[in-house]
Write a protein that holds these residues in place. Sequence first.
Motif, PDB file in Angstrom:
ATOM      1  N   ASP A 112      25.612 128.673 -20.741  1.00  0.00           N
ATOM      2  CA  ASP A 112      25.188 129.271 -22.013  1.00  0.00           C
ATOM      3  C   ASP A 112      24.929 128.202 -23.072  1.00  0.00           C
ATOM      4  N   ARG A 153      21.388 127.270 -24.955  1.00  0.00           N
ATOM      5  CA  ARG A 153      21.276 127.201 -26.416  1.00  0.00           C
ATOM      6  C   ARG A 153      20.683 125.871 -26.863  1.00  0.00           C
ATOM      7  N   ARG A 155      17.186 125.599 -28.832  1.00  0.00           N
ATOM      8  CA  ARG A 155      17.157 124.990 -30.171  1.00  0.00           C
ATOM      9  C   ARG A 155      16.171 123.819 -30.236  1.00  0.00           C
TER      10      ARG A 155
END
Length: 184
Positions: A117, A121, A125
Motif C-alpha cells: 500500500d 501511494r 504521488r
Amino acid sequence: MSVESTYAEALYEAASEQGALAQVSGELADFRGAVADNPELAAALENPEVSVEAKKGVVGQLVADAHPLVSNFLLVLLDRTRLEELESISEAFSTRVAEAEGRIEVFAVTAVPLADDLRERIVARVAEQTGRKVELSQAVDPDIIGGLVLHVGNTVVDGSVTRRLSDLRSNLVDAPVEAAATAE
C-alpha cells in the motif's frame, strides 16, 4: 550540459533516428553488466598501462554481435579516454530514454521492505507530481533506521530517521547557550 549528458544525448539521438532505442539501451546495459560482473575485465579496461588498441580488441570481441551504434559508441569512449565514465553516461542515457517515453525512474531506500500500500501511494504521488509513469525500484538499508530516501530523477528527498537525527544533532550543537548567572 555535463560530459555524461552530452554523450548520452548524442547516443540517444543516433539510436532514435535509427529506431533502435530499445536494442541500444539493452545492449549498453548488458555491456555494463558484463564489466561489473568481471573484475578482471574492469581492471584491464581501467588500466592506463593497457593500450587503447588492446582495449578496443577486447571491447570489439565483447560487442561483436551488438548494434553498430553500441560498438562504435564504446570505441569512441575508448578513443577519448571516457570509458571510465560509462556508468554515469549509461545512467544519463537511460534517464533520457525514460524521459522521452514519459517514464520516470524512482529509487526508494528504506530500512525495511516497502508494504504494497505504501509502494502504491509513493507511485501515485510521484506520478501526480510529475505527470509521468513511475518505475519504482527499492533497496533496503537498515542504517537509515526508519523513514525513506527517494531518488526521483536527479532529485533526492531524504526523509530518513538518520537524516532527522543528524539535523537535530546539528541544531543542538549550533544552538546558542546562554551562560547561567552564578550567585556568589
